[in-house]
Design a protein around this motif. Structure first.
Motif, PDB file in Angstrom:
ATOM      1  N   ILE A 257      -9.105  -3.639 -11.654  1.00  0.00           N
ATOM      2  CA  ILE A 257      -9.267  -2.550 -10.699  1.00  0.00           C
ATOM      3  C   ILE A 257      -7.940  -2.235 -10.031  1.00  0.00           C
ATOM      4  CG2 ILE A 257     -10.469  -2.681  -8.308  1.00  0.00           C
ATOM      5  CD1 ILE A 257     -12.292  -2.508 -10.790  1.00  0.00           C
ATOM      6  N   GLY A 258      -6.935  -3.232  -9.900  1.00  0.00           N
ATOM      7  CA  GLY A 258      -5.525  -2.962  -9.444  1.00  0.00           C
ATOM      8  C   GLY A 258      -5.030  -1.719 -10.198  1.00  0.00           C
ATOM      9  N   SER A 259      -5.275  -1.762 -11.382  1.00  0.00           N
ATOM     10  CA  SER A 259      -4.718  -0.605 -12.187  1.00  0.00           C
ATOM     11  C   SER A 259      -5.358   0.886 -11.821  1.00  0.00           C
ATOM     12  CB  SER A 259      -4.872  -0.832 -13.585  1.00  0.00           C
ATOM     13  OG  SER A 259      -3.668  -1.803 -14.068  1.00  0.00           O
TER      14      SER A 259
ATOM     15  N   ARG B 266     -12.936  -6.624 -19.158  1.00  0.00           N
ATOM     16  CA  ARG B 266     -13.632  -7.026 -18.087  1.00  0.00           C
ATOM     17  C   ARG B 266     -13.237  -6.636 -16.684  1.00  0.00           C
ATOM     18  NH1 ARG B 266     -10.316 -11.250 -19.966  1.00  0.00           N
ATOM     19  NH2 ARG B 266      -9.012 -12.362 -18.574  1.00  0.00           N
ATOM     20  N   TRP B 267     -14.144  -6.534 -15.665  1.00  0.00           N
ATOM     21  CA  TRP B 267     -13.689  -5.964 -14.492  1.00  0.00           C
ATOM     22  C   TRP B 267     -12.707  -7.250 -13.710  1.00  0.00           C
ATOM     23  CZ3 TRP B 267     -13.844  -1.074 -13.863  1.00  0.00           C
ATOM     24  CH2 TRP B 267     -14.827  -0.384 -14.680  1.00  0.00           C
ATOM     25  N   ARG B 268     -11.709  -7.117 -13.387  1.00  0.00           N
ATOM     26  CA  ARG B 268     -10.842  -7.970 -12.658  1.00  0.00           C
ATOM     27  C   ARG B 268     -10.467  -7.121 -11.185  1.00  0.00           C
ATOM     28  NH1 ARG B 268      -7.519  -8.900 -17.919  1.00  0.00           N
ATOM     29  NH2 ARG B 268      -8.630  -6.816 -18.281  1.00  0.00           N
ATOM     30  N   LEU B 269     -10.813  -8.099 -10.141  1.00  0.00           N
ATOM     31  CA  LEU B 269     -10.231  -7.283  -8.711  1.00  0.00           C
ATOM     32  C   LEU B 269      -9.105  -8.318  -8.324  1.00  0.00           C
ATOM     33  CD1 LEU B 269     -10.721  -5.571  -6.387  1.00  0.00           C
ATOM     34  CD2 LEU B 269     -12.501  -7.381  -5.509  1.00  0.00           C
TER      35      LEU B 269
ATOM     36  N   MET C 240      -6.129  -8.657  -1.813  1.00  0.00           N
ATOM     37  CA  MET C 240      -5.881  -7.568  -0.975  1.00  0.00           C
ATOM     38  C   MET C 240      -4.568  -7.093  -1.013  1.00  0.00           C
ATOM     39  SD  MET C 240      -8.701  -6.223  -0.330  1.00  0.00           S
ATOM     40  CE  MET C 240      -8.181  -4.591   0.966  1.00  0.00           C
ATOM     41  N   LYS C 241      -3.600  -8.420  -1.027  1.00  0.00           N
ATOM     42  CA  LYS C 241      -2.291  -8.038  -0.889  1.00  0.00           C
ATOM     43  C   LYS C 241      -1.779  -7.243  -2.111  1.00  0.00           C
ATOM     44  CE  LYS C 241       2.357 -10.137  -0.307  1.00  0.00           C
ATOM     45  NZ  LYS C 241       3.170 -11.419  -0.394  1.00  0.00           N
ATOM     46  N   THR C 242      -2.154  -7.571  -3.500  1.00  0.00           N
ATOM     47  CA  THR C 242      -1.855  -6.889  -4.662  1.00  0.00           C
ATOM     48  C   THR C 242      -2.514  -5.652  -4.675  1.00  0.00           C
ATOM     49  OG1 THR C 242      -2.178  -9.272  -5.584  1.00  0.00           O
ATOM     50  CG2 THR C 242      -2.234  -7.174  -7.216  1.00  0.00           C
ATOM     51  N   LEU C 243      -3.722  -5.054  -4.175  1.00  0.00           N
ATOM     52  CA  LEU C 243      -4.070  -4.002  -4.068  1.00  0.00           C
ATOM     53  C   LEU C 243      -3.327  -3.116  -3.337  1.00  0.00           C
ATOM     54  CD1 LEU C 243      -8.107  -4.588  -3.829  1.00  0.00           C
ATOM     55  CD2 LEU C 243      -6.845  -3.596  -5.796  1.00  0.00           C
ATOM     56  N   ARG C 244      -2.893  -3.722  -2.218  1.00  0.00           N
ATOM     57  CA  ARG C 244      -1.864  -2.787  -1.176  1.00  0.00           C
ATOM     58  C   ARG C 244      -0.557  -2.383  -2.027  1.00  0.00           C
ATOM     59  NH1 ARG C 244       0.644  -6.210   2.974  1.00  0.00           N
ATOM     60  NH2 ARG C 244       2.089  -6.735   1.093  1.00  0.00           N
ATOM     61  N   ASN C 245      -0.280  -3.438  -2.670  1.00  0.00           N
ATOM     62  CA  ASN C 245       1.285  -3.252  -3.493  1.00  0.00           C
ATOM     63  C   ASN C 245       0.858  -2.007  -4.704  1.00  0.00           C
ATOM     64  OD1 ASN C 245       2.593  -4.833  -1.952  1.00  0.00           O
ATOM     65  ND2 ASN C 245       2.231  -6.469  -3.141  1.00  0.00           N
TER      66      ASN C 245
END
Length: 350
Positions: free
Chosen positions: A107-109, A273-276, A279-284
């Motif tokens: 998900i981060g990607s 596989r879905w990986r979430l 929130m800090k990583t998602l922001r970055n």
């Protein structure tokens, strides 16, 4: 249009499959060189460049393809390369790595990819266009290194092959570290394609060959360039907003093919596989992706378009971009990884 779709998707499928199975990501190569002192993947990128340089100059000399001569946008390349390097670390992958990791279900990607597409679209067509155009307006008259040196490009090709060949031989002479091997569950071709660990140099060989094939496949549809990620990524988002089908070309289907190829490889190897992330990583990821898109746009390409393709042409833009990709990556890696490791070690020692 059908030819464009088929040729772009096929090339992208092959590239995405190879990238995913070989875990080929340029930001990892740059980061490992600094942090882990492991230069194998970094050397693998130069294997790609060396192989591609032979192929593209054979194709040029036989009249199948031709290169442009637009000068060297030095300021955009320097600033954009440095910014892109920082963005890669924050986004968790280079432009191509972000596409193929999105195909793995990260998900981060996906977040980084949207930020990358948005940043590139804003720079090429939107509110950052004036700034981007101004930065790339500073350029020299010479496009290629051999043009400046007044020598045949084949001289540079031969020198590069010799240097890379020596380094590869030295790498193979190093003692091999023991590795834990699980009992294979597949046999034959299925084992090789979906289970066996690929050596970085084998992956580099395959990427280099695909990069060569990309040129005539792209040229057959009227697009005279090889692998490219930034402009097609920006065009996809802009097309979805504006509906302007003039933005759709071979490169568009290339990047979509990379996603599909990576998905097939990840599913076949059991790595999807879905990986979430948190929130800090998602922001970055989001911020990194956006500045990565901006940086790649003003630099004239990402670690593929500049770092692997323009460098194989011995364009000043490609080689200078590599230097500043490295600098940006190392600066970001210091503040996000190395400094934290030093602080943690100091705390434990105290």
């Amino acid at each position: 249009m059908l030819q464009m779709i088929v040729l772009g998707i096929i090339c992208g499928l092959l590239l995405g499959f190879v990238l995913q199975r070989g875990r080929f990501c340029v930001v990892g190569a740059y980061r490992d060189l600094l942090i882990a002192k492991d230069g194998r993947m970094f050397l693998a990128t130069f294997i790609v460049i060396a192989i591609q340089s032979v192929g593209v100059y054979v194709l040029r000399d036989t009249g199948i393809i031709q290169f442009g001569n637009d000068g060297f946008p030095w300021l955009g390349t320097i600033l954009g390369g440095f910014i892109f390097g920082i963005g890669m670390v924050l986004a968790g992958g280079c432009a191509t790595g972000t596409w193929y990791r999105a195909g793995e279900g990260m998900i981060g990607s996906w977040v980084a990819l949207f930020g990358y597409m948005l940043g590139a679209a804003m720079t090429k067509y939107g509110v950052w266009k004036a700034t981007g155009d101004h930065l790339v307006s500073y350029r020299t008259s010479d496009t290629y290194i051999h043009e400046t040196l007044n020598v045949s490009p084949w001289l540079l090709v031969i020198v590069l092959i010799i240097i890379v060949g020596i380094l590869v031989i030295r790498e193979f002479k190093k003692p091999k570290l023991p590795m834990f091997k699980m009992k294979p569950k597949k046999t034959g071709l299925a084992h090789i394609l979906f289970e066996k660990r690929w050596h970085p140099f084998v992956t580099a060989l395959l990427v280099g060959l695909i990069a060569i094939v990309a040129w005539p496949l792209s040229a057959m549809t009227g697009r005279m360039f090889g692998l490219g990620i930034t402009t097609p990524s920006a065009n996809i988002l802009t097309f979805l907003i504006t509906g302007d089908d003039a933005l759709i070309d071979w490169g568009t289907f290339l990047v979509l093919g990379i996603f599909l190829g990576a998905f097939i490889a990840a599913k076949g190897s059991g790595e999807f596989r879905w990986r979430l992330p948190d929130m800090k990583t998602l922001r970055n990821n989001a911020f990194g992706g956006m500045i990565m898109g901006f940086g790649a746009s003003i630099a004239g390409g990402c670690t593929i378009g500049n770092g692997l393709v323009n460098s194989a042409l011995f364009a000043w833009q490609g080689w200078v971009a590599i230097v500043f990709f490295l600098l940006g990556t190392w600066v970001a890696a210091y503040f996000t990884i190395i400094r934290k490791q030093k602080s943690s070690s100091a705390s434990k020692a105290a």
